[in-house]
Design a protein around this motif. Structure first.
Motif: not given
Length: 532
Positions: A22-23, A25, A51, A65, A68-69, A73, A75, A103
């Motif tokens: 989902s993202g 970083y 992202h 991150a 988001m976790s 979601k 990351a 993560v």
């Protein structure tokens, strides 16, 4: 399955997208930069709204991150090895908080220091933080491991460190990719404050839980598909090879290794498999890229006479490994190596012709000739090349952001003039807090923020502070009287030299911002404009 020819970095990026990312970083840093760039340009990533904007530094990337976790979601955090030092605080504490969504912290180490200050081995961080570490041996494993590592992270409720090296990141191989990517996780509210609020009372409980997990993590490593004991009849030697080191061993024996081989690509070190190798083989050679991370641990439980690797000189302690080096350690004949002609002169890197940094250094050198014992503290970026001919303009370059704080420390010691030169991206990465220290004490330093409107050294990524530097300096408390903006061009040399001279002679903190776009990105933008 679809076959693609991918860099190791690209395999990691595509593997993450296909694993339901989902993202991502990251802060750009060779050899990790291409991971984020691949995600930024990937069509599926765009369709899914993944992202992928660059973070200001590695610490902010790690923390985002974790956010988001926290929401359930997946990351990915990417950086080069020295970037892990920058984000060490949230990284180590992420072992205490645990995760909700998976993560992966992807770190690209740089043996031989192709573009780095040191040969740091990031595996030590995984052991230190009590979290599992994955180390792919080829591009296919790099792709496959992303899905496995995200699943594993969510199962054990811990982040996963994934370590690659320059050769893995920047070499290509055919990779078989899944045709049906996994969907992203749904938002959830399963994260519990008692785990994420690291008050001592909570942290002590989490510490007990994470410490108790270590035995299970080691057992998981013993059972992992990525850790293999490959038996053979000749027990006079056993080979323990990790990550890309296993690839080098395989290249030495294209018909199959005659000795038992223990392949390690998941940590903690699976001691059960290591003991089997030690018990069955008369001698053991440990082939690992980087520092003797495994060798140190093996020597703690083995007869040192029978263990060979970096610590006894069988393999070199510094620099990258390669198949020829491994062959030599095995007593095998090596191939003919490329021997450059002695008449070929070396070509050290240099600032691009027309680069604004050149005009800044020319002006700075002209002014500093007027003073006794001036000192210029440099920073990380392409402008670090100002140390080389023809400028010889800087006296130090230690780490991201150190220019301003070192100049302040030198001024505190009584040095004058003390000048700091820092790039625009490096300033927002880790220079702002140093400038705040200087302003708070009105330190007698002159700071030059050489703004080329991009992150030039890593290929022209967006710079977080573009068009904001005057506002940032004012917000930190710098007066307008000692904040000057100039355009670094030869025709403006009188104005630039006078600005530098005036601010050096002002005994307090001042900032000069020479601003002109990087020649590389300017040419790129002009080409894009022409094509339109």
């Amino acid at each position: 399955m679809t076959k693609k020819l991918l860099l190791g970095d690209e395999a990691i990026a595509l593997g993450a997208i296909h694993a339901g990312l989902s993202g991502v970083y990251a802060y750009p840093g060779t050899p990790s930069t291409e991971i984020t760039e691949f995600i930024q340009g990937n069509q599926l990533a765009k369709e899914r709204g993944i992202h992928s904007r660059w973070s200001t530094n590695e610490k902010t990337a790690m923390e985002a991150a974790l956010g988001m976790s926290f929401m359930g979601k997946r990351a990915l955090v990417c950086m080069k090895h020295v970037g892990l030092n920058v984000c060490a605080d949230p990284f180590v504490n992420s072992g205490m908080t645990g995760v909700n969504g998976g993560v992966i912290v992807l770190v690209a180490d740089d043996p031989s220091m192709h573009s780095s200050q040191d040969e740091q081995d990031s595996r030590f961080y995984g052991k230190f933080a009590l979290i599992p570490t994955f180390e792919p041996s080829n591009q296919q494993e790099a792709y496959d491991m992303m899905s496995v590592a995200f699943d594993y992270s969510e199962r054990i409720k811990l982040p996963v460190l994934m370590r690659v090296t320059t050769r893995m990141a920047h070499s290509r191989a055919v990779v078989q990719c899944a045709d049906e990517p996994r969907q992203q996780n749904e938002l959830n509210y399963n994260a519990e404050a008692k785990s994420w609020v690291l008050l001592p009372a909570n942290a002590r409980k989490r510490n007990d839980i994470v410490t108790a997990q270590q035995a299970q993590l080691e057992d998981d490593a013993c059972q992992s598909d990525y850790n293999k004991y490959i038996d053979a009849d000749n027990k006079t030697l056993g080979i323990l090879a990790s990550g890309i080191g296993y690839n080098y061993v395989s290249e030495c024996f294209p018909e199959g290794c005659p000795y038992p081989v223990l392949k390690i690509s998941q940590y903690p070190l699976p001691k059960l498999l290591v003991r089997r190798l030690m018990d069955e083989c008369q001698q053991v050679l440990i082939v690992e890229e980087g520092q003797p991370f495994i060798e140190d641990q093996v020597r703690g439980v083995a007869d040192m006479k029978n263990v060979h690797g970096k610590l006894d000189g069988t393999l070199p302690r510094t620099g990258e490994l390669n198949p020829d080096i491994v062959k030599k350690a095995l007593g095998m004949e090596t191939g003919q190596c490329f021997d450059p002609c002695a008449d070929v002169a070396p070509r050290p890197p240099a600032l691009c012709q027309g680069c604004g940094h050149r005009d800044v250094y020319a002006a700075l050198n002209e002014v500093l000739r007027e003073y006794d014992n001036p000192r210029v503290f440099g920073d990380i970026g392409c402008y670090t090349l100002g140390f080389l001919p023809p400028f010889h303009a800087i006296h130090s370059c230690v780490d991201m952001g150190a220019s301003i704080t070192m100049a302040k420390g030198a001024a505190d010691a009584g040095q004058w003039p003390a000048v700091a030169i820092i790039g625009d991206s490096t300033f927002t990465h880790s220079g702002m807090t140093g400038l705040l220290d200087a302003i708070n004490e009105n330190a007698d330093i002159t700071v030059i923020i050489s703004d080329n409107l991009t992150t030039g050294m890593t290929g022209g990524q967006d710079s977080a502070g573009t068009n904001k530097f005057e506002a940032i300096c004012r917000g930190l408390g710098l007066s307008d009287e000692h904040l000057k903006v100039v355009v670094p061009l030869p025709k403006n040399m009188p104005e630039i030299t006078q600005a530098i001279r005036d601010e050096i002679n002002y005994h307090g903190t001042s900032v000069i911002i020479p601003r002109r776009e990087c020649m590389q990105t300017l040419q790129r933008h002009l080409k894009q404009k022409k094509n339109k």
